[in-house]
Design a protein around this motif. Structure first.
Motif, PDB file in Angstrom:
ATOM      1  N   GLU A  14      10.663 109.689 -51.385  1.00  0.00           N
ATOM      2  CA  GLU A  14      10.788 109.305 -52.792  1.00  0.00           C
ATOM      3  C   GLU A  14      10.031 110.319 -53.655  1.00  0.00           C
ATOM      4  O   GLU A  14       9.041 110.904 -53.201  1.00  0.00           O
ATOM      5  CB  GLU A  14      10.176 107.903 -52.960  1.00  0.00           C
ATOM      6  CG  GLU A  14      10.318 107.318 -54.347  1.00  0.00           C
ATOM      7  CD  GLU A  14       9.901 105.832 -54.383  1.00  0.00           C
ATOM      8  OE1 GLU A  14      10.006 105.142 -53.339  1.00  0.00           O
ATOM      9  OE2 GLU A  14       9.480 105.377 -55.459  1.00  0.00           O
ATOM     10  N   HIS A  15      10.513 110.551 -54.858  1.00  0.00           N
ATOM     11  CA  HIS A  15       9.770 111.444 -55.750  1.00  0.00           C
ATOM     12  C   HIS A  15       9.827 110.906 -57.178  1.00  0.00           C
ATOM     13  O   HIS A  15      10.441 109.860 -57.427  1.00  0.00           O
ATOM     14  CB  HIS A  15      10.283 112.878 -55.658  1.00  0.00           C
ATOM     15  CG  HIS A  15      11.614 113.097 -56.309  1.00  0.00           C
ATOM     16  ND1 HIS A  15      12.792 112.576 -55.811  1.00  0.00           N
ATOM     17  CD2 HIS A  15      11.962 113.774 -57.429  1.00  0.00           C
ATOM     18  CE1 HIS A  15      13.802 112.928 -56.599  1.00  0.00           C
ATOM     19  NE2 HIS A  15      13.331 113.653 -57.595  1.00  0.00           N
ATOM     20  N   TYR A  16       9.200 111.572 -58.076  1.00  0.00           N
ATOM     21  CA  TYR A  16       9.107 111.160 -59.487  1.00  0.00           C
ATOM     22  C   TYR A  16       9.884 112.194 -60.290  1.00  0.00           C
ATOM     23  O   TYR A  16       9.352 113.243 -60.649  1.00  0.00           O
ATOM     24  CB  TYR A  16       7.631 111.143 -59.887  1.00  0.00           C
ATOM     25  CG  TYR A  16       7.287 110.671 -61.289  1.00  0.00           C
ATOM     26  CD1 TYR A  16       8.235 110.493 -62.298  1.00  0.00           C
ATOM     27  CD2 TYR A  16       5.951 110.400 -61.604  1.00  0.00           C
ATOM     28  CE1 TYR A  16       7.873 110.065 -63.567  1.00  0.00           C
ATOM     29  CE2 TYR A  16       5.574 109.964 -62.879  1.00  0.00           C
ATOM     30  CZ  TYR A  16       6.547 109.803 -63.856  1.00  0.00           C
ATOM     31  OH  TYR A  16       6.176 109.391 -65.115  1.00  0.00           O
TER      32      TYR A  16
ATOM     33  N   TRP B 284       6.576 110.638 -51.731  1.00  0.00           N
ATOM     34  CA  TRP B 284       6.101 109.550 -50.870  1.00  0.00           C
ATOM     35  C   TRP B 284       7.082 109.359 -49.719  1.00  0.00           C
ATOM     36  O   TRP B 284       8.284 109.202 -49.937  1.00  0.00           O
ATOM     37  CB  TRP B 284       5.991 108.246 -51.670  1.00  0.00           C
ATOM     38  CG  TRP B 284       5.042 108.392 -52.811  1.00  0.00           C
ATOM     39  CD1 TRP B 284       3.686 108.231 -52.778  1.00  0.00           C
ATOM     40  CD2 TRP B 284       5.373 108.757 -54.160  1.00  0.00           C
ATOM     41  NE1 TRP B 284       3.153 108.469 -54.012  1.00  0.00           N
ATOM     42  CE2 TRP B 284       4.158 108.790 -54.883  1.00  0.00           C
ATOM     43  CE3 TRP B 284       6.563 109.055 -54.821  1.00  0.00           C
ATOM     44  CZ2 TRP B 284       4.106 109.118 -56.231  1.00  0.00           C
ATOM     45  CZ3 TRP B 284       6.516 109.380 -56.165  1.00  0.00           C
ATOM     46  CH2 TRP B 284       5.297 109.406 -56.862  1.00  0.00           C
TER      47      TRP B 284
ATOM     48  N   TRP C 172       5.385 102.806 -44.992  1.00  0.00           N
ATOM     49  CA  TRP C 172       4.991 103.892 -45.876  1.00  0.00           C
ATOM     50  C   TRP C 172       3.934 104.731 -45.167  1.00  0.00           C
ATOM     51  O   TRP C 172       3.049 104.195 -44.503  1.00  0.00           O
ATOM     52  CB  TRP C 172       4.411 103.358 -47.190  1.00  0.00           C
ATOM     53  CG  TRP C 172       5.457 102.778 -48.080  1.00  0.00           C
ATOM     54  CD1 TRP C 172       5.724 101.448 -48.265  1.00  0.00           C
ATOM     55  CD2 TRP C 172       6.385 103.486 -48.883  1.00  0.00           C
ATOM     56  NE1 TRP C 172       6.774 101.303 -49.133  1.00  0.00           N
ATOM     57  CE2 TRP C 172       7.198 102.540 -49.542  1.00  0.00           C
ATOM     58  CE3 TRP C 172       6.634 104.853 -49.126  1.00  0.00           C
ATOM     59  CZ2 TRP C 172       8.225 102.900 -50.411  1.00  0.00           C
ATOM     60  CZ3 TRP C 172       7.653 105.204 -49.993  1.00  0.00           C
ATOM     61  CH2 TRP C 172       8.443 104.245 -50.632  1.00  0.00           C
TER      62      TRP C 172
ATOM     63  N   PHE D 175       6.813 102.727 -61.646  1.00  0.00           N
ATOM     64  CA  PHE D 175       6.123 102.446 -60.393  1.00  0.00           C
ATOM     65  C   PHE D 175       6.828 103.210 -59.277  1.00  0.00           C
ATOM     66  O   PHE D 175       8.057 103.299 -59.271  1.00  0.00           O
ATOM     67  CB  PHE D 175       6.175 100.951 -60.071  1.00  0.00           C
ATOM     68  CG  PHE D 175       5.704 100.072 -61.195  1.00  0.00           C
ATOM     69  CD1 PHE D 175       4.351  99.975 -61.499  1.00  0.00           C
ATOM     70  CD2 PHE D 175       6.617  99.345 -61.951  1.00  0.00           C
ATOM     71  CE1 PHE D 175       3.916  99.148 -62.550  1.00  0.00           C
ATOM     72  CE2 PHE D 175       6.199  98.524 -62.993  1.00  0.00           C
ATOM     73  CZ  PHE D 175       4.848  98.427 -63.300  1.00  0.00           C
ATOM     74  N   PHE D 176       6.055 103.718 -58.327  1.00  0.00           N
ATOM     75  CA  PHE D 176       6.670 104.452 -57.223  1.00  0.00           C
ATOM     76  C   PHE D 176       6.185 103.951 -55.870  1.00  0.00           C
ATOM     77  O   PHE D 176       5.073 103.436 -55.741  1.00  0.00           O
ATOM     78  CB  PHE D 176       6.377 105.951 -57.339  1.00  0.00           C
ATOM     79  CG  PHE D 176       7.075 106.579 -58.512  1.00  0.00           C
ATOM     80  CD1 PHE D 176       8.399 106.983 -58.414  1.00  0.00           C
ATOM     81  CD2 PHE D 176       6.431 106.715 -59.737  1.00  0.00           C
ATOM     82  CE1 PHE D 176       9.062 107.532 -59.504  1.00  0.00           C
ATOM     83  CE2 PHE D 176       7.086 107.261 -60.825  1.00  0.00           C
ATOM     84  CZ  PHE D 176       8.407 107.673 -60.706  1.00  0.00           C
ATOM     85  N   ALA D 177       7.067 104.122 -54.876  1.00  0.00           N
ATOM     86  CA  ALA D 177       6.741 103.889 -53.470  1.00  0.00           C
ATOM     87  C   ALA D 177       6.249 102.452 -53.244  1.00  0.00           C
ATOM     88  O   ALA D 177       6.877 101.501 -53.712  1.00  0.00           O
ATOM     89  CB  ALA D 177       5.738 104.930 -52.987  1.00  0.00           C
TER      90      ALA D 177
ATOM     91  N   ALA E 295       2.725 106.052 -65.351  1.00  0.00           N
ATOM     92  CA  ALA E 295       3.231 105.828 -63.994  1.00  0.00           C
ATOM     93  C   ALA E 295       2.086 105.470 -63.063  1.00  0.00           C
ATOM     94  O   ALA E 295       1.006 106.062 -63.142  1.00  0.00           O
ATOM     95  CB  ALA E 295       3.962 107.070 -63.486  1.00  0.00           C
TER      96      ALA E 295
ATOM     97  N   PHE F 196       1.167 105.036 -58.971  1.00  0.00           N
ATOM     98  CA  PHE F 196       1.678 105.300 -57.616  1.00  0.00           C
ATOM     99  C   PHE F 196       0.545 105.500 -56.609  1.00  0.00           C
ATOM    100  O   PHE F 196      -0.581 105.821 -56.989  1.00  0.00           O
ATOM    101  CB  PHE F 196       2.649 106.484 -57.610  1.00  0.00           C
ATOM    102  CG  PHE F 196       2.223 107.705 -58.385  1.00  0.00           C
ATOM    103  CD1 PHE F 196       1.356 108.629 -57.823  1.00  0.00           C
ATOM    104  CD2 PHE F 196       2.723 107.951 -59.664  1.00  0.00           C
ATOM    105  CE1 PHE F 196       0.998 109.777 -58.520  1.00  0.00           C
ATOM    106  CE2 PHE F 196       2.360 109.083 -60.379  1.00  0.00           C
ATOM    107  CZ  PHE F 196       1.491 110.008 -59.794  1.00  0.00           C
TER     108      PHE F 196
END
Lengths: 165, 78, 165, 78
Positions: free
Chosen positions: A70-72, A142, A153, B8-10, B70, B72
């Protein structure tokens, strides 16, 4: 997803930088070959230093089947470009190529490529090492791994420099 | 824009049950207020990483209209 | 000119090592690609570190047209294999590929390739750096450059790590 | 074999006017004796590298029958 820029390097000549995120599989070595063939690399680059990270079938003692990265969007590209600019300011590199996979990744697929070109090997080797270390510790990616009992994770990257990790 | 965009991530994305959200901006709003609004917790967990407008931030800075915040977990790329 | 050997690495698994001298031009990146495609590299190698030295058109402030690389047949191969064995004893690498050009070399042609594969990036990066440094300072090769006023022997290699060199 | 095989490389090869030569072995023969025989000089220049049977040697070791001695300048590969 693509960034090409020119700016003076420490040697006063324009340096080239390409940073790309890749949602589909890529062959890191073939990418370097194509990049060299595209003529970007001149006779002044005596040294090329390359690092390739490839998906292993094991992590922290467990068999891994595949994973999702996953990335932003937006921040990740920005961060990678910033790393490359820092490297360019610190070392006399002529050219930097960074590719990073995103999405679903299978065992054996390449995850990251960092390649730098310079007149002298010290600059190329140090710049490549700097970029991969910063990328591992600070770039917003991630990993989620599929292991036998489901998904997990990855909580932290290994330092990469301890034989025990 | 009188809103704050929140991402929000992961693992955090999964815990929050959503990838993004937004809340109304008010003067003096801080990162910790956004986290409290999103999670119900007063304090931002120590390991949490926070970015404002795609730049890492430390501490608990004040926000301005239109900011993107954000949250994370530690990164694991490469 | 070719050496393939298997021995236990620090991880207790057989490691592969290939050392070759090449009297004709080679494309270092294509060689790595072919080597990967030949199946030697397994899912356990998460890290690949590569260094390529290419003939520059300038050295010590002077334009260089081409050069000749002399070596000591027998001793040079032996020395390169010894470097690789030392690297393998110090770092947990799975695979090492070293190619080195000999004879008449034109600007832009690859001179040396060092590639190592390991589970962790620290082992691959450190092993590659060790091999190229030792090769530059101790392996029996001698460069003679053709410059505008004739030919000249290169008396010493640059350290590669000073911006001034 | 009652000979010593001698090799010269790079600048030394050019200065000696030959890539290889050989001389008769005699008991007690040392590297410096071979150099003296080849060049007329008593001392081996400080920067010279010497290999016996393809191994680098330091100092002035004694030779044995059939040894191969090589003289060459500092290396410049890679």
């Amino acid at each position: 997803m693509k960034s090409l820029s020119s700016r003076p390097s420490r040697e006063g000549e324009p340096a080239v930088m390409r940073v790309e995120l890749r949602p589909a599989p890529f062959d890191a070595v073939a990418e370097v070959r194509d990049y060299r063939a595209s003529g970007g690399i001149s006779g002044k680059s005596g040294a090329t230093s390359i690092f390739i990270g490839t998906m292993r079938d094991f992590n922290e003692g467990e068999e891994v089947r595949n994973m999702t990265l996953e990335h932003y969007p937006g921040m990740t590209e920005k961060h990678l470009e910033e790393i490359c600019k820092q490297a360019e300011n610190r070392w006399a590199v002529h050219d930097i190529l960074v590719l990073h996979r995103t999405g679903d990744i299978e065992v054996g697929e390449d995850i990251v490529l960092v390649a730098t070109w310079a007149a002298h090997r010290g600059d190329a080797i140090d710049a490549t090492r700097f970029i991969i270390e910063d990328l591992k510790h600070r770039a917003p990616f991630w990993k989620k791994e599929a292991v036998s009992e489901g998904e997990r994770w990855v909580d932290r990257n290994t330092s990469g420099y301890l034989s025990a990790d | 824009m009188s809103i704050i965009k929140v991402k929000f991530f992961a693992r955090i994305r999964e815990e929050m049950g959503r990838a993004e959200d937004q809340l109304d901006f008010r003067h003096g709003l801080k990162v910790s207020d956004v986290w409290n609004w999103a999670s119900g917790d007063d304090e931002i967990p120590e390991a949490m990483l926070v970015a404002v407008n795609m730049e890492h931030v430390k501490g608990d800075p004040e926000l301005k209209e239109g900011d993107e915040v954000a949250f994370f977990p530690p990164v694991t790329g490469g």
